[in-house]
Design an enzyme around this catalytic site. Structure first.
Site, short mmCIF file in Angstrom:
data_model
loop_
_atom_site.label_atom_id
_atom_site.label_comp_id
_atom_site.label_asym_id
_atom_site.label_seq_id
_atom_site.Cartn_x
_atom_site.Cartn_y
_atom_site.Cartn_z
CB CYS A 79 169.22 40.02 62.14
SG CYS A 79 169.15 40.63 60.44
CG HIS A 187 164.83 38.95 62.42
ND1 HIS A 187 164.94 39.83 63.46
CD2 HIS A 187 165.53 39.48 61.39
CE1 HIS A 187 165.68 40.87 63.08
NE2 HIS A 187 166.05 40.68 61.83
CD GLU A 189 163.24 38.46 66.15
OE1 GLU A 189 163.42 39.54 65.54
OE2 GLU A 189 164.00 37.49 66.03
#
Length: 216
Positions: A79, A187, A189
């Site tokens: 990001c 993102h 994660e």
């Protein structure tokens, strides 16, 4: 990253110069994470009213990127990390694009949109090793700034695209040559809103940080 065998050395702008120097000397790779916007003055633009920036973080990450670059270490951006890597390599940013921010983390379901992988790109081979063709994945979207083709630094090539009111956006890029450099605008994660295929990206990055395999 720890679940793939990495040991994290977290740094923020409050870290002392000696702590930074020690981390830069001992790190095997660099992960640039999400966060506030990069200061537009770093790429020669006036500050837009929508831009919220942190010059101290910019300075830390620019120094970390320079240290990784001088040592030929792998770098992965997520990001803001994608945007920072682009700026540090001489690229620019679109300071605001409608329709890509969505609710903030913890304030509702993530906004999602398609990510079109570039056929034959290294990222496509990592995420879809059986067939590195032009797969389309649904990814989350937490950003309001973006990289267009005209903004992309010369050291990088697009590895993924998405559509927007401002035209096609570079949602992933990788180094055209040299050490491992890769970045994604989503993102990954956030596992509740990311395809499981992105676990292969994290595993590959950790593997690259081990040294000899970074040229794969």
């Amino acid at each position: 990253m720890t679940r793939h065998g990495a040991t994290a050395i977290p740094l923020d702008a409050t870290a002392s110069e000696s702590t930074r120097a020690g981390a830069f000397a001992s790190m095997d790779g660099l992960l640039l994470t999400g966060g506030e916007d990069v200061d537009p003055t770093r790429y020669g633009h006036a500050r837009d009213a929508a831009t919220v920036f942190d010059p101290a973080r910019d300075a830390l990450e620019a120094a970390a990127f320079a240290a990784a670059d001088s040592r030929g270490l792998p770098v992965l951006g997520i990001c803001r990390g994608l945007q920072a890597m682009n700026v540090f390599a001489g690229g620019t940013l679109l300071q605001h694009v409608d329709g890509h921010a969505g609710p903030g983390w913890g304030h509702g379901a993530a906004l999602a949109h398609p990510l079109r992988l570039v056929p034959g790109s290294r990222l496509a081979r990592i995420l879809n090793p059986v067939n590195a063709g032009g797969a389309v994945l649904t990814v989350n979207s937490y950003h309001h700034q973006a990289v267009r083709a005209s903004d992309l630094a010369g050291a990088y090539v697009a590895a993924g695209w998405s559509t927007s009111p401002a035209g096609d956006l570079v949602e992933a890029f990788e180094a055209a040559a040299g050490p491992f450099r890769m970045a994604v605008q989503c993102h990954p994660e956030r596992t509740e809103s990311s395809p499981r295929a992105f676990e292969r990206l994290f595993a590959f990055f950790v593997d690259a940080c081990r040294g000899p395999l970074s040229g794969r």
